[in-house]
Design a protein around this motif. Structure first.
Motif, PDB file in Angstrom:
ATOM      1  N   LYS A 339      24.354  -5.749  18.539  1.00  0.00           N
ATOM      2  CA  LYS A 339      24.419  -6.242  17.448  1.00  0.00           C
ATOM      3  C   LYS A 339      23.226  -5.111  16.350  1.00  0.00           C
ATOM      4  N   TYR A 340      22.519  -4.377  17.489  1.00  0.00           N
ATOM      5  CA  TYR A 340      21.319  -3.649  16.651  1.00  0.00           C
ATOM      6  C   TYR A 340      21.396  -1.972  17.026  1.00  0.00           C
ATOM      7  N   ASN A 341      22.805  -1.628  16.820  1.00  0.00           N
ATOM      8  CA  ASN A 341      23.172  -0.186  17.470  1.00  0.00           C
ATOM      9  C   ASN A 341      22.245   0.734  16.602  1.00  0.00           C
ATOM     10  N   ASP A 342      22.039   0.547  15.298  1.00  0.00           N
ATOM     11  CA  ASP A 342      21.084   1.301  14.439  1.00  0.00           C
ATOM     12  C   ASP A 342      19.633   1.833  15.230  1.00  0.00           C
ATOM     13  N   GLU A 343      19.483   0.836  16.064  1.00  0.00           N
ATOM     14  CA  GLU A 343      18.038   1.016  16.925  1.00  0.00           C
ATOM     15  C   GLU A 343      18.080   2.052  18.086  1.00  0.00           C
ATOM     16  N   ASN A 344      19.427   2.285  18.327  1.00  0.00           N
ATOM     17  CA  ASN A 344      19.606   2.996  19.286  1.00  0.00           C
ATOM     18  C   ASN A 344      19.489   4.627  19.441  1.00  0.00           C
ATOM     19  N   THR A 345      18.319   5.168  18.964  1.00  0.00           N
ATOM     20  CA  THR A 345      18.118   6.640  18.506  1.00  0.00           C
ATOM     21  C   THR A 345      17.925   7.465  19.636  1.00  0.00           C
ATOM     22  N   VAL A 346      17.273   6.774  20.981  1.00  0.00           N
ATOM     23  CA  VAL A 346      16.787   7.753  22.154  1.00  0.00           C
ATOM     24  C   VAL A 346      17.887   7.280  23.071  1.00  0.00           C
ATOM     25  N   SER A 347      18.312   8.533  23.595  1.00  0.00           N
ATOM     26  CA  SER A 347      19.546   8.369  24.522  1.00  0.00           C
ATOM     27  C   SER A 347      19.216   7.439  25.922  1.00  0.00           C
TER      28      SER A 347
END
Length: 446
Positions: A339-347
């Motif tokens: 639901k919160y893909n926009d938070e996935n900023t660090v691989s």
């Protein structure tokens, strides 16, 4: 006339009456109570090297022992480290200690030469403490076992640190130092906090996003006065693993006390009755509701073996075999989207998040097969999955026990829809590109 050009230097040993009375920099050593590798002690030690002030570490300091003594607690009642012992009294809190040492030298360039520089130095000291050091600690300390580990909290810390380093990177794109044109106390404190992260947590793959921070860090740690304290600095090549969260072993049950009866006429003891009183019959294990379902023609272990053993012609062998085995009356397929893909900023934080989810799904290993894809060549990364569950719904015990389930949107696969069926094939096969995007990683639960 501007304040920044006209204001006289503030807080120097020559201009401040209190510090003028306690000119101790040249006469005797100050004693810093800390262990040798404490990054918070490094701040004062490096400031002392630049300022010509003699600071010595307390002999035989042992964390957890020395800082619990009555003598130490008189200097800092809560026992935190470091503490600086001076003839005028103790000073605790590492930034305050570093400021004190710096101000012992008259007109010390480490503290700038104008009102605006004083303010900017304090500004960057606060930024370093609140935005850089705090978020490194929130990310690192749970992995070292000092705090409870929560994947969501780690992601927040990593994202916040990335934002802070982005701001620092922008500033350093046009500045060699944080303030002015030479090393200041702000640089010393920033480098000590960054050193903690670079050496224990932040991989090259993470810091390479901030080239100006990297240039600044490696330039600073090789300055003679800083290198003398820090020694040779090497960047971390791995992130500390998440500590295993094993449940504490249960204490063995204490045997029941047997009350002594008054002596009676000798009677043969009934051993079996005593045993019956002291030992309870083992309770039968509650069966998982999925074990009570009607038998299915699909044998999950056979599919897992086929998946694992198929090395070539995957579509023709494994995918075809899956649909030949699949039993829509005994199993169900589900797509999941984070639901919160926009938070996935660090691989690697995103990969760790998925890995943690799969670990917590271990309780369903007998009843499930899953594929989790991390998608995208640049952040934010998308996380999508495919799951095969025993039964026609997602098992209730999985929904109850695995908190990650609520972080995903779940949709049941309609196998009569050829588009959805082909999407299942692509996810099982780790097809790349997937839906037009590169795969960062693909994980399998089997």
């Amino acid at each position: 006339m501007s304040l920044s050009s006209a204001a006289p230097p503030l807080f120097t040993a020559s201009s401040h009456p209190i510090l003028r009375r306690s000119r101790i920099g040249e006469s005797m050593a100050l004693v810093l109570h800390s262990w040798k590798t404490n990054k918070n002690a490094f701040k004062a030690l490096i400031a002392a090297e630049y300022s010509g002030v003699q600071v010595e570490l307390a002999e035989n300091f042992e964390m957890g022992v020395s800082n619990k003594t009555p003598e130490f607690l008189k200097m800092n009642p809560i026992g935190k480290v470091p503490v600086l012992e001076t003839p005028d009294g103790p000073v605790f809190e590492s930034n305050a200690i570093a400021r004190y040492v710096t101000r012992l030298k008259a007109d010390n360039p480490l503290y700038g030469s104008s009102l605006i520089e004083y303010a900017q130095i304090d500004q960057w000291i606060d930024f370093s403490s609140m935005e850089v050091d705090a978020n490194i600690g929130r990310w690192l300390y749970p992995r070292l076992g000092y705090m409870p580990y929560l994947a969501v909290a780690e992601e927040v810390a990593a994202t916040s640190l990335k934002r802070a380093l982005g701001a620092l990177n922008t500033h350093l794109a046009s500045n060699t130092y944080l303030v002015g044109h030479s090393v200041t106390l702000a640089d010393i404190i920033m480098i000590c906090n960054l050193h903690h992260g670079f050496s224990l947590l932040l991989l090259k793959s993470f810091t390479s996003e901030f080239p100006h921070v990297e240039r600044y860090f490696w330039t600073m740690v090789n300055q003679p006065n800083i290198r003398k304290v820090l020694g040779e600095v090497k960047q971390a090549d791995s992130v500390p693993p998440v500590p295993s969260q094993k449940k504490p072993a249960k204490e063995p049950a204490k045997p029941k006390e047997v009350k002594k009866e008054p002596k009676q006429e000798p009677v043969k003891p009934k051993v079996h009755e005593v045993v019956e009183e002291e030992e309870e019959a083992p309770k039968p294990k509650t069966k998982n509701p999925l074990d009570l379902l009607p038998p299915s023609k699909m044998i999950l272990d056979e599919w897992k073996r086929l998946y694992s053993n198929t090395k070539t012609n995957f579509r023709e062998v494994a995918i075809k075999g899956f649909w030949d085995m699949y039993d829509p009356e005994g199993y169900s397929l589900w797509f999941c989207d984070y639901k919160y893909n926009d938070e996935n900023t660090v691989s690697f934080v995103t990969l760790n998040k998925v890995g943690g989810f799969l670990q917590r799904m271990d309780l369903a290993r007998k009843y499930a097969f899953g594929k989790m894809l991390v998608i995208g060549s640049d952040p934010p990364f998308k996380v999508k999955g495919l799951w095969l569950f025993r039964g026609l719904e997602i098992p209730k015990f999985v929904l109850d026990e695995v908190y990650d389930m609520e972080l995903y949107d779940w949709a049941k696969v309609d196998i009569s829809d050829e588009t959805q069926k082909e999407r299942v094939n692509a996810m099982i096969e780790d097809q790349e590109p997937f839906e037009g995007e590169a795969l960062l990683d693909a994980k399998c639960f089997k």
